[in-house]
Design an enzyme around this catalytic site. Structure first.
Site, PDB file in Angstrom:
ATOM      1  NE  ARG A 224      57.507  45.280  83.470  1.00 51.54           N
ATOM      2  CZ  ARG A 224      57.945  46.505  83.149  1.00 51.54           C
ATOM      3  NH1 ARG A 224      58.800  46.673  82.148  1.00 51.54           N
ATOM      4  NH2 ARG A 224      57.529  47.566  83.816  1.00 51.54           N
ATOM      5  CG  HIS A 272      64.390  46.970  82.357  1.00 52.32           C
ATOM      6  ND1 HIS A 272      63.577  46.197  83.151  1.00 52.32           N
ATOM      7  CD2 HIS A 272      63.594  47.961  81.883  1.00 52.32           C
ATOM      8  CE1 HIS A 272      62.341  46.698  83.148  1.00 52.32           C
ATOM      9  NE2 HIS A 272      62.345  47.788  82.385  1.00 52.32           N
TER      10      HIS A 272
HETATM   11  P1  NAP Z   1      49.348  50.807  77.744  1.00 54.49           P
HETATM   12  O1  NAP Z   1      49.184  52.227  77.308  1.00 54.49           O
HETATM   13  O2  NAP Z   1      48.542  50.312  78.886  1.00 54.49           O
HETATM   14  O3  NAP Z   1      49.084  49.890  76.455  1.00 54.49           O
HETATM   15  C1  NAP Z   1      48.996  48.519  76.526  1.00 54.49           C
HETATM   16  C2  NAP Z   1      48.551  47.975  75.173  1.00 54.49           C
HETATM   17  O4  NAP Z   1      48.547  46.550  75.240  1.00 54.49           O
HETATM   18  C3  NAP Z   1      47.121  48.409  74.807  1.00 54.49           C
HETATM   19  O5  NAP Z   1      47.022  48.651  73.435  1.00 54.49           O
HETATM   20  C4  NAP Z   1      46.292  47.183  75.187  1.00 54.49           C
HETATM   21  O6  NAP Z   1      45.100  47.013  74.443  1.00 54.49           O
HETATM   22  C5  NAP Z   1      47.265  46.068  74.830  1.00 54.49           C
HETATM   23  N1  NAP Z   1      46.907  44.832  75.545  1.00 54.49           N
HETATM   24  C6  NAP Z   1      46.811  44.619  76.877  1.00 54.49           C
HETATM   25  N2  NAP Z   1      46.424  43.356  77.136  1.00 54.49           N
HETATM   26  C7  NAP Z   1      46.250  42.765  75.926  1.00 54.49           C
HETATM   27  C8  NAP Z   1      45.832  41.477  75.514  1.00 54.49           C
HETATM   28  N3  NAP Z   1      45.489  40.523  76.404  1.00 54.49           N
HETATM   29  N4  NAP Z   1      45.747  41.222  74.182  1.00 54.49           N
HETATM   30  C9  NAP Z   1      46.054  42.169  73.259  1.00 54.49           C
HETATM   31  N5  NAP Z   1      46.466  43.424  73.589  1.00 54.49           N
HETATM   32  C10 NAP Z   1      46.557  43.707  74.908  1.00 54.49           C
HETATM   33  O7  NAP Z   1      50.868  50.508  78.126  1.00 54.49           O
HETATM   34  P2  NAP Z   1      52.172  51.314  77.650  1.00 54.49           P
HETATM   35  O8  NAP Z   1      52.321  52.575  78.421  1.00 54.49           O
HETATM   36  O9  NAP Z   1      52.170  51.376  76.176  1.00 54.49           O
HETATM   37  O10 NAP Z   1      53.325  50.304  78.162  1.00 54.49           O
HETATM   38  C11 NAP Z   1      53.402  48.968  77.709  1.00 54.49           C
HETATM   39  C12 NAP Z   1      54.427  48.185  78.527  1.00 54.49           C
HETATM   40  O11 NAP Z   1      55.745  48.562  78.143  1.00 54.49           O
HETATM   41  C13 NAP Z   1      54.407  48.440  80.037  1.00 54.49           C
HETATM   42  O12 NAP Z   1      53.370  47.732  80.673  1.00 54.49           O
HETATM   43  C14 NAP Z   1      55.776  47.957  80.455  1.00 54.49           C
HETATM   44  O13 NAP Z   1      55.725  46.586  80.793  1.00 54.49           O
HETATM   45  C15 NAP Z   1      56.631  48.132  79.195  1.00 54.49           C
HETATM   46  N6  NAP Z   1      57.680  49.156  79.384  1.00 54.49           N
HETATM   47  C16 NAP Z   1      58.991  48.795  79.253  1.00 54.49           C
HETATM   48  C17 NAP Z   1      59.989  49.743  79.404  1.00 54.49           C
HETATM   49  C18 NAP Z   1      61.439  49.378  79.222  1.00 54.49           C
HETATM   50  O14 NAP Z   1      62.313  50.226  79.474  1.00 54.49           O
HETATM   51  N7  NAP Z   1      61.752  48.199  78.768  1.00 54.49           N
HETATM   52  C19 NAP Z   1      59.657  51.089  79.694  1.00 54.49           C
HETATM   53  C20 NAP Z   1      58.316  51.419  79.821  1.00 54.49           C
HETATM   54  C21 NAP Z   1      57.324  50.448  79.677  1.00 54.49           C
HETATM   55  P3  NAP Z   1      43.907  48.100  74.544  1.00 54.49           P
HETATM   56  O15 NAP Z   1      44.458  49.325  73.822  1.00 54.49           O
HETATM   57  O16 NAP Z   1      42.812  47.468  73.817  1.00 54.49           O
HETATM   58  O17 NAP Z   1      43.678  48.361  75.998  1.00 54.49           O
END
Ligand code: NAP
Length: 309
Positions: A224, A272
């Site tokens: 983000r 994006h």
């Molecule tokens: P997710 O499955 O919820 O994974 C989030 C990861 O971040 C988990 O490993 C979590 O740790 C870690 N995390 C969260 N808070 C943290 C902190 N304070 N310190 C260290 N690690 C932390 O999310 P996802 O589905 O992979 O998606 C990730 C992000 O990608 C989304 O939230 C979105 O913003 C972005 N995204 C972007 C696009 C784009 O087109 N640019 C598309 C889709 C998503 P734990 O495993 O320990 O919980």
């Protein structure tokens, strides 16, 4: 009863057809044409204007159109008591892995430098190390981070990841928590941010973090926009400490014309598009969750409100 739909990408007929295929008995209304707000049973949306969801007194569930949910929490009136789900989907993960691999390879093989050399008509050969000697670090080892880590590992890269809680992933060096962040950064030559945006991760890529990366490191941000402090990135690129950056997400989107990010020679920009959930898949997931919500069952991919992601 009805479903309210809102997206900044205006393709109403397309979405009506996709959702209608899976939930033919549900009327679909496109925001702002809400009709009687008491008819609204489900919301499928992204960046819904502030205060709107709270008006639907008979809501049974809210579905994000994407994997990220930070945009909902900007709304102080967001109805926290309503079950709330996000998109988790193999295709979304695969598309993000494509994006990460594409841009890791660009940095690994000095494409940013070669683009400049082409402009300058300069023939300078740069020797990229073998993939096994290139250290990639992924911040966030969730659905998308783990998918990207596995794909990079398959290509032979030396992959590490950092998450909030401890992980054990074969072939990936795992770090977790604030105490291990510096060790993770010290070994990271190409840093990929796939964290969710939360109060803890806001502005995480700042001047202090950049100093902990080795000289010449590059960053890729498909997480983000507010994960990154733009001015700190520009300073780190201009000083030569960082070699390049690829950015997909921004504080303000579309990225304003006046932003210095557009014209920086060491920055590559995509609008994006790293991974956009396909309407068919989103509709299919929403239909499964509509069925579950009607039966009073927990949703698939329900957001954990205590973690904020
Ligand atoms: P997710 O499955 O919820 O994974 C989030 C990861 O971040 C988990 O490993 C979590 O740790 C870690 N995390 C969260 N808070 C943290 C902190 N304070 N310190 C260290 N690690 C932390 O999310 P996802 O589905 O992979 O998606 C990730 C992000 O990608 C989304 O939230 C979105 O913003 C972005 N995204 C972007 C696009 C784009 O087109 N640019 C598309 C889709 C998503 P734990 O495993 O320990 O919980």
């Amino acid at each position: 009863m009805a479903l309210i739909f809102h997206s900044s990408i205006k393709r109403d007929d397309w979405w009506r057809a996709e959702i209608g295929k899976h939930v033919p008995d549900l009327e679909i209304r496109f925001y702002p044409e809400v009709g009687n707000p008491d008819d609204i049973e489900f919301a499928l949306c992204f960046n819904m204007p502030e205060g709107e969801l709270a008006k639907f007194k008979n809501l049974k569930a809210i579905f994000s159109l994407g994997a990220g949910v930070d945009h909902f929490f900007k709304d102080p009136t967001f109805p926290l008591h309503i079950p709330f789900a996000r998109v988790v989907d193999d295709e979304l993960t695969a598309r993000m892995s494509e994006y990460v691999v594409q841009h890791v390879l660009n940095h690994h093989r000095y494409q940013i430098e070669y683009d400049q050399q082409q402009k300058d008509k300069s023939w300078e050969v740069r020797h990229a190390p073998a993939a096994r000697n290139r250290k990639i670090g992924i911040m966030g080892l969730g659905e998308l981070g783990q998918g990207a880590a596995q794909t990079l590992k398959y290509l032979g890269f030396d992959v590490a990841g950092w998450s909030r809680t401890e992980k054990n992933i074969e072939g990936v060096t795992c770090f977790h928590g604030g105490d291990q962040l510096n060790d993770f950064l010290a070994r990271t030559e190409i840093l990929v941010c796939l964290l969710p945006l939360t109060p803890q991760t806001n502005s995480i890529m700042n001047a202090d973090l950049f100093t902990k990366l080795p000289e010449g490191a590059a960053i890729i941000n498909p997480g983000r926009g507010p994960h990154l402090v733009d001015d700190d990135l520009i300073a780190a690129l201009d000083s030569g400490h960082l070699s390049g950056a690829t950015l997909d997400v921004f504080h303000t989107e579309p990225l304003p014309e006046v932003s210095p990010l557009w014209s920086h020679p060491k920055i590559r920009i995509t609008p994006h598009v790293a991974s956009i959930a396909a309407p068919g898949r989103v509709a299919e997931l929403a239909a499964l969750n509509i069925d579950r919500a009607r039966k009073g069952e927990p949703l698939l991919n329900q957001v954990d409100l205590s973690r904020g992601y």
